[in-house]
Design an enzyme around this catalytic site. Sequence first.
Site, PDB file in Angstrom:
ATOM      1  CE  LYS A 267      -3.429   2.448   2.905  1.00  0.00           C
ATOM      2  NZ  LYS A 267      -4.359   2.359   4.047  1.00  0.00           N
ATOM      3  CG  ASP A 272      -5.841   7.604   4.774  1.00  0.00           C
ATOM      4  OD1 ASP A 272      -6.752   8.264   4.216  1.00  0.00           O
ATOM      5  OD2 ASP A 272      -6.044   6.543   5.407  1.00  0.00           O
ATOM      6  CE  LYS A 279      -7.155   8.148   8.158  1.00  0.00           C
ATOM      7  NZ  LYS A 279      -7.827   7.015   8.796  1.00  0.00           N
ATOM      8  CG  ASP A 290      -2.158   4.898   4.998  1.00  0.00           C
ATOM      9  OD1 ASP A 290      -2.010   3.806   5.582  1.00  0.00           O
ATOM     10  OD2 ASP A 290      -3.243   5.265   4.503  1.00  0.00           O
ATOM     11  CG  ASP A 349     -10.411   6.981   6.563  1.00  0.00           C
ATOM     12  OD1 ASP A 349      -9.309   7.015   5.971  1.00  0.00           O
ATOM     13  OD2 ASP A 349     -10.537   7.083   7.796  1.00  0.00           O
ATOM     14  CD  GLU A 351      -6.922   5.070   2.390  1.00  0.00           C
ATOM     15  OE1 GLU A 351      -7.962   5.167   3.059  1.00  0.00           O
ATOM     16  OE2 GLU A 351      -5.822   4.759   2.878  1.00  0.00           O
ATOM     17  NE  ARG A 353     -11.001  -1.465   3.239  1.00  0.00           N
ATOM     18  CZ  ARG A 353     -11.608  -1.726   4.399  1.00  0.00           C
ATOM     19  NH1 ARG A 353     -12.734  -2.420   4.436  1.00  0.00           N
ATOM     20  NH2 ARG A 353     -11.089  -1.301   5.531  1.00  0.00           N
TER      21      ARG A 353
HETATM   22  N1  BES Z   1      -4.608   4.089   6.845  1.00  0.00           N
HETATM   23  C1  BES Z   1      -5.780   3.777   7.591  1.00  0.00           C
HETATM   24  C2  BES Z   1      -5.530   2.721   8.665  1.00  0.00           C
HETATM   25  C3  BES Z   1      -4.629   3.119   9.796  1.00  0.00           C
HETATM   26  C4  BES Z   1      -5.156   3.643  10.953  1.00  0.00           C
HETATM   27  C5  BES Z   1      -3.273   2.902   9.736  1.00  0.00           C
HETATM   28  C6  BES Z   1      -4.326   3.991  12.004  1.00  0.00           C
HETATM   29  C7  BES Z   1      -2.424   3.248  10.778  1.00  0.00           C
HETATM   30  C8  BES Z   1      -2.958   3.789  11.925  1.00  0.00           C
HETATM   31  C9  BES Z   1      -6.852   3.245   6.651  1.00  0.00           C
HETATM   32  O1  BES Z   1      -6.852   3.777   5.370  1.00  0.00           O
HETATM   33  C10 BES Z   1      -8.165   3.585   7.250  1.00  0.00           C
HETATM   34  O2  BES Z   1      -8.470   4.751   7.336  1.00  0.00           O
HETATM   35  N2  BES Z   1      -8.923   2.572   7.651  1.00  0.00           N
HETATM   36  C11 BES Z   1     -10.188   2.767   8.228  1.00  0.00           C
HETATM   37  C12 BES Z   1     -11.143   1.812   7.569  1.00  0.00           C
HETATM   38  C13 BES Z   1     -12.582   2.045   7.942  1.00  0.00           C
HETATM   39  C14 BES Z   1     -13.023   3.416   7.480  1.00  0.00           C
HETATM   40  C15 BES Z   1     -13.424   0.978   7.305  1.00  0.00           C
HETATM   41  C16 BES Z   1     -10.056   2.488   9.720  1.00  0.00           C
HETATM   42  O3  BES Z   1      -9.311   1.600  10.101  1.00  0.00           O
HETATM   43  O4  BES Z   1     -10.670   3.220  10.482  1.00  0.00           O
HETATM   44 ZN    ZN Z   2      -5.078   4.469   4.713  1.00  0.00          ZN
HETATM   45 MN    MN Z   3      -7.989   5.574   5.264  1.00  0.00          MN
END
Ligand code: BES
Ligand code: ZN
Ligand code: MN
Length: 503
Positions: A267, A272, A279, A290, A349, A351, A353
């Site tokens: 990734k 992000d 966020k 990220d 968010d 993104e 996947r």
């Molecule tokens: N990059 C984030 C995941 C992340 C969170 C990495 C904290 C490192 C530290 C990812 O893109 C994300 O935002 N995931 C969301 C998914 C949800 C919206 C389904 C998450 O984990 O909240």
């Molecule tokens: Zn992310």
């Molecule tokens: Mn995200």
Amino acid sequence: MKIQVRTGSLPEHMTEAAVVTLFEGETGLTGVTALLDERSGGLIGEILHRGDFTGRTNQIAVLYTRGDLPVKRIVVVGLGKRLDFSPDRLREAFARAAQQIRSLNISEFSTSLNIQNIDFPLERMAEAAVEGVILGLYQFLPFKTLDREQSREVAGFTILVAEEGTYKVIRAAAKTAEIISAAATFARDIVSTPANEMTPSDLANEARESAKGRNIRCTVLDAGQMNELGMNALLGVARGSDEPPQLIILEYRGGKKSSPVIALVGKGITFDSGGISIKPSDKMDQMKTDMAGGAAVIAVVRAAAELGLPVNLVGIVPATENLPGGKAYKPGDILKSFSGRTIEVVTTDAEGRLILADALTYAGRYKPAAIIDLATLTGACIVALGDHVIGMMGTDDDLKREIRVAAELTGEKVWELPLWEEYHELIKGDAADYKNSGGRAGGAITAAAFLSKFTGGYPWVHLDIAGPAWLTKEKPYIPKGASGVGVRLLIQFLRNGYRMGKK
Ligand code: BES
Ligand code: ZN
Ligand code: MN
């Protein structure tokens, strides 16, 4: 830092500091340690017998020899209990010793790997020691203009071997460890670099630079080429940003022509923000990390080439920012992925996947024997396993086993989460084939269930590194900040020769 291997005896060696390790509760000195003790008038024995030094994990003592031998200081490090020994203990001990030596402003130090009666071959010990030293001394300084004199470097580390016969293997082991550690620190640098200095184009340039002078081919697809291929999941995420997305492809063919390809997918979200599903601003700065998966993939391909590993490898890194712009993709949008399957965007968010979906489909072009993806994919994985553990999910038991074996050797902790049918239910789409979020419950797993739809049936493992990619508290050989997690793990996996020769 210059790492050297020489033949000779540590007590006779001219050095600023000689590092020796001791197990907890073992007061009988042997080998080089006994010699150093004798020649220094019992300095080591004294701290043991007075009870000042017990040998507990990473305990440290610096002893001054006052001209009795060419070794100016003896640095004694505790290894903990003999029964608990693993190469990771040695990485930690040498990291701790090296940090102590740096804090004393000592320029150079030596060791002779004095550990006795242990089941690990000496070359593995040498590897662990060198890794501990390099990884433990890591600092990220390119943006520091003040106080630079306080962040001095240790210039040299020498391993002394007693016999000519072991010199060659230890020399090779040290070199191997240097390459692997350099790959991990390279990944740390990329992750630490802020998003304004590490855009998708910058990341692509890092990949191009990595390929240069090594046996690696680097191809970077631009938005136009992605558009022609129909990579609308990746392009959808990229639409909110003015920075052009990049699909980075690194190919290293070190194996036989007929040997299968292993595909690594990382990734590469260089920032992000969450996009329109933005966020909270608290800790949003951490989202410069990220692209830790992508950085690791570039680093692994580079190290594989430098080590000349007999594998055919492709590294694929979809890179973009995730920002809320006027053209940004929106919740409710439906994207047609490169695979042809449609995806309903529940949240912008989720993104990672989406970009991985198209990259995984692209990996299918190589008909790989294995696909391994690395991604800072979900906060849910941190909730499930904590900050120190890689979440593993996948479709192939052999592959998962091999990852576990490698993890055991590198000290990177991996724990499997299930991918049962119930989770797949949660990402079925309403208006489209799939949706990009299955909700809060089991979030790390539903993310993996989503990815599995794009793996083309090839043996696949997903590693969620959201927790261990960035440390808020230092560990012995991982200073605070970017950890380079996954780099040593995947190199070890490749060194172990997964399905070599098999189809
Ligand atoms: N990059 C984030 C995941 C992340 C969170 C990495 C904290 C490192 C530290 C990812 O893109 C994300 O935002 N995931 C969301 C998914 C949800 C919206 C389904 C998450 O984990 O909240
Ligand atoms: Zn992310
Ligand atoms: Mn995200």
